[in-house]
Motif scaffolding. Structure first.
Motif, short mmCIF file in Angstrom:
data_model
loop_
_atom_site.label_atom_id
_atom_site.label_comp_id
_atom_site.label_asym_id
_atom_site.label_seq_id
_atom_site.Cartn_x
_atom_site.Cartn_y
_atom_site.Cartn_z
N LYS A 132 57.14 -22.80 118.81
CA LYS A 132 57.92 -22.43 117.62
C LYS A 132 59.27 -23.15 117.60
O LYS A 132 59.75 -23.53 116.53
N VAL A 133 59.87 -23.32 118.78
CA VAL A 133 61.14 -24.07 118.86
C VAL A 133 60.92 -25.50 118.39
O VAL A 133 61.70 -26.06 117.61
N ASN A 134 59.83 -26.10 118.83
CA ASN A 134 59.53 -27.49 118.49
C ASN A 134 59.22 -27.65 117.00
O ASN A 134 59.52 -28.69 116.39
N GLU A 135 58.62 -26.64 116.39
CA GLU A 135 58.25 -26.71 114.98
C GLU A 135 59.41 -26.39 114.04
O GLU A 135 59.34 -26.64 112.83
N LEU A 136 60.49 -25.83 114.58
CA LEU A 136 61.58 -25.33 113.75
C LEU A 136 62.23 -26.40 112.86
O LEU A 136 62.47 -26.15 111.67
N PRO A 137 62.58 -27.60 113.37
CA PRO A 137 63.23 -28.59 112.49
C PRO A 137 62.41 -28.97 111.27
O PRO A 137 62.95 -29.10 110.17
N ALA A 138 61.10 -29.14 111.44
CA ALA A 138 60.25 -29.48 110.29
C ALA A 138 60.24 -28.34 109.27
O ALA A 138 60.17 -28.57 108.06
N LYS A 139 60.32 -27.14 109.76
CA LYS A 139 60.31 -25.95 108.90
C LYS A 139 61.61 -25.80 108.13
O LYS A 139 61.62 -25.46 106.94
N MET A 140 62.75 -26.07 108.80
CA MET A 140 64.06 -25.81 108.21
C MET A 140 64.65 -27.01 107.49
O MET A 140 65.47 -26.86 106.59
N GLY A 141 64.29 -28.25 107.91
CA GLY A 141 64.85 -29.44 107.30
C GLY A 141 66.29 -29.66 107.73
O GLY A 141 66.78 -29.09 108.72
N GLY A 142 67.00 -30.51 106.98
CA GLY A 142 68.43 -30.70 107.21
C GLY A 142 68.79 -31.56 108.40
O GLY A 142 69.93 -31.54 108.84
N GLY A 143 67.85 -32.32 108.94
CA GLY A 143 68.16 -33.20 110.06
C GLY A 143 68.40 -32.47 111.37
O GLY A 143 69.01 -33.03 112.29
N MET A 144 67.93 -31.25 111.49
CA MET A 144 68.10 -30.48 112.73
C MET A 144 67.21 -31.04 113.83
O MET A 144 66.13 -31.60 113.57
N VAL A 145 67.65 -30.87 115.09
CA VAL A 145 66.80 -31.18 116.24
C VAL A 145 66.86 -30.01 117.22
O VAL A 145 67.87 -29.32 117.32
N THR A 146 65.75 -29.76 117.89
CA THR A 146 65.68 -28.66 118.87
C THR A 146 64.92 -29.13 120.10
O THR A 146 63.98 -29.93 120.00
N THR A 147 65.30 -28.61 121.26
CA THR A 147 64.66 -29.00 122.52
C THR A 147 64.65 -27.84 123.49
O THR A 147 65.66 -27.14 123.63
N VAL A 148 63.53 -27.65 124.16
CA VAL A 148 63.46 -26.78 125.34
C VAL A 148 63.44 -27.72 126.54
O VAL A 148 62.49 -28.46 126.75
N GLY A 149 64.52 -27.71 127.32
CA GLY A 149 64.65 -28.69 128.39
C GLY A 149 64.53 -28.13 129.79
O GLY A 149 64.43 -28.88 130.76
N GLU A 150 64.55 -26.80 129.92
CA GLU A 150 64.55 -26.20 131.25
C GLU A 150 63.65 -24.96 131.22
O GLU A 150 63.75 -24.13 130.31
N ILE A 151 62.75 -24.84 132.20
CA ILE A 151 61.82 -23.70 132.28
C ILE A 151 61.76 -23.22 133.73
O ILE A 151 61.62 -24.02 134.65
N HIS A 152 61.85 -21.90 133.91
CA HIS A 152 61.68 -21.29 135.23
C HIS A 152 60.64 -20.19 135.10
O HIS A 152 60.78 -19.27 134.28
N ASN A 153 59.59 -20.29 135.90
CA ASN A 153 58.48 -19.33 135.87
C ASN A 153 58.53 -18.45 137.11
O ASN A 153 58.75 -18.94 138.22
N PHE A 154 58.34 -17.15 136.94
CA PHE A 154 58.42 -16.20 138.06
C PHE A 154 57.14 -15.36 138.14
O PHE A 154 56.65 -14.90 137.12
N PRO A 155 56.58 -15.15 139.35
CA PRO A 155 57.07 -15.63 140.65
C PRO A 155 56.63 -17.04 141.00
O PRO A 155 56.85 -17.51 142.11
N ASN A 156 55.98 -17.72 140.07
CA ASN A 156 55.59 -19.12 140.24
C ASN A 156 54.59 -19.30 141.38
O ASN A 156 54.72 -20.20 142.22
N SER A 157 53.59 -18.46 141.39
CA SER A 157 52.51 -18.52 142.38
C SER A 157 51.19 -18.72 141.65
O SER A 157 50.96 -18.11 140.59
N ARG A 158 50.31 -19.52 142.21
CA ARG A 158 49.08 -19.86 141.50
C ARG A 158 48.14 -18.67 141.32
O ARG A 158 47.28 -18.69 140.45
N ASN A 159 48.29 -17.63 142.14
CA ASN A 159 47.36 -16.50 141.98
C ASN A 159 48.07 -15.20 141.58
O ASN A 159 47.64 -14.11 141.93
#
Length: 414
Positions: free
Chosen positions: A251-278
């Motif tokens: 939804k963050v990535n789709e926001l500029p196309a939805k709103m117009g006006g030359g806006m840009v959006t980026t998610v640049g940092e992600i932390h997953n908890f507890p970050n274990s495969r199981n």
């Protein structure tokens, strides 16, 4: 002052200075890693201060670690002309971001000294601390403190991912200065910088003249679900925080196309908890960087995004909360100074282009205090904040030449 139009900067010396700085924190991929208040940052500061002292400039360091080199003028009572940028970089960053403005300003000082030029006004070169904000968010808070827009106690308490405090780390590298981090009046602030985008290269122009800087809004989003063992837990009824976050990020990535006006959006940092495969993820923290010239549009966009987040987390049985990490409205630059940059580029036969800056700079806070403008030079392939960041040496010299002429203009007379 006498006619100084015949004077030019030393482009070879400028390149040597840039390459000397690029050697501090050099990465295997040809970039630079010189995070704020790291040992590499200390080494760069040491070299910079040594160069300032070689020029017999008055060196001062304030409580935020901002470094100032003042060249006296015939009339010391007049507000100075200021120029500069920053020496800190992104992790695996490039050789030109920030440092070009500092080394360009240094070359201006050296050229003035070489030719025994006595300006009417003092000229001040500054290295701002922690412009990038990647280790100690938010960005640009040292110039923000200097401009009176942030509290120094809050700045000192900011921590990196390892819990180290800004104030402690500043003291540890020996750059917690004794002068007060507080603004003084200035005639003009001029900042030379690489564009960090593709526009100048696409337009085949050498000098960019930004009318200002887009508003920047940083948010932290925390998503809470239910952690559990993956095998025994059926897919139906899971409260998977990572799946919710994934939808939210789209939804963050789709926001500029939805709103117009030359806006840009980026998610640049992600932390997953507890970050274990199981283990089903029970928590996710991600960041949002939203930028637009229209501040009202940015506000409406954020409200729209929050509604989408509420729908997604409600459907997935998760919860979320948001924090505002930085909110800076769009910054217009001084019209007379931008016109000076434009005319100077034309007089030097450097093709110039009117534009806006999508990246944030310390010039944001300087523009709140007095006349401010920036000078851009092209970034090859529009790349920045990465190891392959590059600009042509001749373009760097052209930008510095424009800066030199503009400083001379502003340092003359009343």
């Amino acid at each position: 002052m006498p006619d100084l139009t015949h004077l030019t900067i030393n482009s070879n010396r400028l390149r040597e200075s840039l390459e000397a700085m690029a050697a501090i924190g050099r990465t295997p991929g040809g970039g630079v890693q010189r995070l704020a208040l790291s040992d590499e940052d200390r080494q760069a500061r040491d070299l910079f201060v040594a160069w300032l002292r070689e020029l017999n400039l008055e060196v001062s360091i304030d409580g935020m670690g901002n470094i100032f080199g003042r060249r006296p003028g015939r009339r010391p009572e007049l507000p100075p002309v200021m120029t500069g940028s920053h020496l800190d970089t992104q992790p695996l960053g490039g050789r030109f971001d920030g440092v070009l403005g500092v080394m360009g300003g240094l070359e201006v000082m050296r050229t003035l000294n070489d030719n025994h030029v006595e300006t009417d006004r003092p000229v001040v070169l500054v290295n701002w601390t922690n412009e990038e904000g990647c280790r100690f968010p938010p960005a640009m808070f040292a110039s923000g403190v200097w401009a009176g827009r942030m509290d120094i106690r809050d700045a000192y308490s900011r921590t990196d991912l390892e819990g180290r405090k800004f104030g402690d780390e500043l003291e540890a590298i020996g750059y917690k200065g004794t002068s007060r981090a507080a603004a003084w009046p200035f005639k003009a602030y001029l900042e030379l910088h690489i564009e960090q985008g593709p526009v100048l290269e696409q337009e085949n122009k050498i000098i960019g003249v930004p009318k200002g800087i887009l508003g920047a809004h940083w948010f932290d989003v925390h998503v809470e679900g239910t952690a559990n063992q993956v095998g025994p837990t059926p897919m139906e009824g899971r409260n998977d925080a990572l799946c919710a976050a994934a939808e939210m990020i789209i939804k963050v990535n789709e926001l500029p196309a939805k709103m117009g006006g030359g806006m840009v959006t980026t998610v640049g940092e992600i932390h997953n908890f507890p970050n274990s495969r199981n283990i089903i993820p029970g928590g996710v923290h991600f960041t949002i960087d939203m930028r637009a010239w229209d501040d009202d549009l940015a506000g409406r966009a954020w409200q729209d995004l929050v509604k989408d987040f509420e729908s997604i987390t409600g459907r997935r049985g998760c919860r979320f909360r948001t924090e505002s990490a930085m909110r800076i409205e769009h910054t217009p630059f001084d019209a007379k100074l931008t016109d000076l940059i434009r005319r100077t580029a034309e007089e030097l036969d450097f093709p110039q282009h009117n534009m806006v800056s999508g990246a944030g700079h310390d010039a944001i806070y300087m523009a709140k205090l007095g006349p401010t403008a920036m000078i851009f030079v092209p970034s090859i392939n529009g790349r920045s904040h990465v190891e392959v960041e590059n600009s042509k040496w001749e373009d760097c010299a052209a930008g510095t030449e424009v800066l030199f002429k503009a400083v001379i203009d502003q340092a003359a007379g009343e």
